[in-house]
Scaffold this motif. Structure first.
Motif, short mmCIF file in Angstrom:
data_model
loop_
_atom_site.label_atom_id
_atom_site.label_comp_id
_atom_site.label_asym_id
_atom_site.label_seq_id
_atom_site.Cartn_x
_atom_site.Cartn_y
_atom_site.Cartn_z
N LEU A 155 -7.77 2.67 -1.20
CA LEU A 155 -6.58 2.81 -0.36
C LEU A 155 -5.39 3.39 -1.10
CD1 LEU A 155 -6.68 -0.46 1.79
CD2 LEU A 155 -6.87 1.89 2.63
N VAL A 163 -10.56 12.78 6.98
CA VAL A 163 -9.90 11.93 7.98
C VAL A 163 -8.87 12.78 8.74
CG1 VAL A 163 -8.51 9.87 8.38
CG2 VAL A 163 -10.28 9.86 6.60
N LEU A 169 -11.24 8.40 11.03
CA LEU A 169 -10.58 7.28 10.40
C LEU A 169 -11.47 6.04 10.47
CD1 LEU A 169 -8.15 5.87 9.08
CD2 LEU A 169 -7.21 5.53 11.39
N TYR A 172 -14.15 6.33 7.95
CA TYR A 172 -13.60 6.06 6.62
C TYR A 172 -13.51 4.56 6.36
CZ TYR A 172 -9.88 5.33 3.17
OH TYR A 172 -9.14 4.88 2.11
N LEU A 173 -13.01 3.81 7.32
CA LEU A 173 -12.89 2.37 7.16
C LEU A 173 -14.27 1.71 7.04
CD1 LEU A 173 -10.07 1.69 9.80
CD2 LEU A 173 -9.81 1.83 7.30
N ILE A 210 -1.37 -2.34 4.20
CA ILE A 210 -2.43 -1.37 4.51
C ILE A 210 -1.94 -0.36 5.54
CG2 ILE A 210 -4.66 -1.09 5.66
CD1 ILE A 210 -5.64 -3.54 4.24
N GLU A 211 -1.20 -0.86 6.54
CA GLU A 211 -0.68 0.04 7.57
C GLU A 211 0.29 1.06 6.97
OE1 GLU A 211 -2.37 -3.50 9.10
OE2 GLU A 211 -0.59 -3.36 7.81
N LEU A 214 -1.73 3.75 5.19
CA LEU A 214 -2.36 4.69 6.12
C LEU A 214 -1.34 5.64 6.73
CD1 LEU A 214 -4.92 2.31 7.89
CD2 LEU A 214 -5.39 4.04 6.14
N THR A 217 -0.54 8.18 4.02
CA THR A 217 -1.65 9.04 3.63
C THR A 217 -2.13 9.94 4.74
OG1 THR A 217 -2.36 7.23 2.16
CG2 THR A 217 -3.89 9.05 2.47
N TYR A 218 -2.15 9.41 5.97
CA TYR A 218 -2.65 10.18 7.12
C TYR A 218 -1.64 10.14 8.27
CZ TYR A 218 -6.81 9.09 4.36
OH TYR A 218 -7.70 8.92 3.31
N ILE A 299 -5.34 0.00 14.61
CA ILE A 299 -6.46 -0.21 13.67
C ILE A 299 -7.34 -1.37 14.13
CG2 ILE A 299 -7.10 -0.77 11.30
CD1 ILE A 299 -5.97 2.04 11.70
N SER A 310 -6.64 -6.94 6.50
CA SER A 310 -5.20 -6.68 6.45
C SER A 310 -4.42 -7.97 6.17
CB SER A 310 -4.74 -6.05 7.76
OG SER A 310 -3.37 -5.73 7.71
#
Length: 350
Positions: A155, A163, A169, A172-173, A210-211, A214, A217-218, A299, A310
């Motif tokens: 991460l 992604v 996505l 990926y997870l 984590i959110e 993400l 990153t994306y 998510i 999370s």
């Protein structure tokens, strides 16, 4: 000083080797040559045990050696020549010894991946030193701690260019995150041990959810889009198809059709967009992004298993964990253990 007397018995087709020191072979080593030196290396160095324990240890060492040789022949056949190198012999023996003691399948696979990476290093550089240290450190960690390193590495330190949609996505997870979720070790003492082992340290200065990762990153996956009126009022003369596409989360709106804001200038320039409109696109790119709470709901709907991961992340030191080079190498190897090839370690350590 008196010289120690030694005697050797060599089976047909075997190779006589000097025990108690580095073992040296001629160049042009075959699979069987290296297999033999690995066996003799273990026999010469592993401490003596009871008959039953010795047989089990020898069986485990032979198993992990065979697994390593098969993977080496697939990924780096030139690595067979490393059997002449004392440093590599030491690394090989570390893998044999630790698997002989633990017999853990996952740890064994991880050590094999680290050792194969070690075989690709032709000189004593930083990566080689990191891999040697990683081989010695990984056996000191629990499976839960290894999972923490894998998820943190994936991460916080990687970007998957595949992604580009909600579906990818989810893939990926499924591939890189969820398989490690159930075993996460997130107690305070677990993170203290990761610090002690030289794998990483926690600091509130680097807290991130984590959110949040993400989104950073994306970002294109979490845009709520803009209307055509907002595009025109931002200074564009039209809704240019080279710049805008249908919003991924609301088909009635538009978004800049570039996955990451850091790539807007490069991508749009290649599409022939003039510099003025590129600047306008950079300015409007992050308008109307989802909040972390909205991302969490998205998510959770996409992959319900992410809810527990999370929560563990946010309620523990994972959110503030920074990995050392050793932590990255072990995390990289643990991900690679599950998914196969995962980019050269030199991408992250150089």
């Amino acid at each position: 000083m008196t010289q120690c007397e030694q005697s050797q018995a060599v089976k047909n087709g075997g190779t006589a080797l000097q025990a108690g020191g580095d073992i040296h072979l001629q160049q042009g080593l075959s699979y069987q040559d290296v297999r033999q030196v690995a066996q003799d290396l273990f026999d010469a160095n592993f401490f003596r045990l009871s008959v039953v324990a010795r047989e089990e240890a020898a069986s485990r060492a032979e198993y992990i050696t065979e697994k390593f040789l098969r993977k080496l022949s697939e990924e780096n056949p030139n690595g067979f020549s490393k059997a002449n190198d004392p440093g590599f012999q030491s690394a090989l023996y570390t893998v044999q010894r630790e698997h002989a003691k633990a017999g853990d399948e996952d740890l064994g696979d991880l050590l094999v991946d680290l050792l194969v990476d070690r075989s690709k290093q032709d000189q004593r550089d930083l990566i080689q030193l990191v891999l040697d240290e990683s081989l010695a450190t990984a056996p000191k960690l629990t499976n839960g701690q290894l999972s923490v390193l894998a998820i943190t590495f994936a991460l916080k330190y990687t970007v998957d260019n595949r992604v580009v949609s909600e579906e990818s996505l989810g893939d990926y997870l499924d591939r890189y995150i969820i398989p490690f979720g159930d075993s996460l070790a997130v107690s305070e003492s677990s993170f203290a041990h990761l610090d002690f082992a030289g794998c990483g340290s926690t600091s509130v200065l680097v807290d991130i959810s984590i959110e949040g990762i993400l989104i950073n990153t994306y970002p294109a996956l979490f845009s709520k889009g803009v209307t055509s009126e907002e595009i025109l009022s931002a200074g564009f003369s039209t809704v240019d198809g080279r710049i805008f596409s249908e919003c991924l989360n609301d088909i009635s709106r538009f978004q800049v059709s570039v996955i990451r804001d850091s790539e807007v200038e490069l991508v749009l320039s290649k599409r022939g967009v003039d510099a003025g409109d590129v600047d306008l696109a950079k300015a409007i790119y992050s308008r109307n992004m989802m909040s972390e709470e909205e991302v969490a709901r998205k998510i959770m709907k996409l992959r319900p298993a992410m809810g527990d991961i999370s929560r563990k992340w946010s309620d523990s030191g994972m959110k503030s964990l920074s990995l050392t080079s050793v932590g990255k190498a072990i995390g990289h190897a643990n991900v690679k253990r599950l998914v196969g090839e995962f980019g050269a370690l030199s991408i992250w350590i150089s």
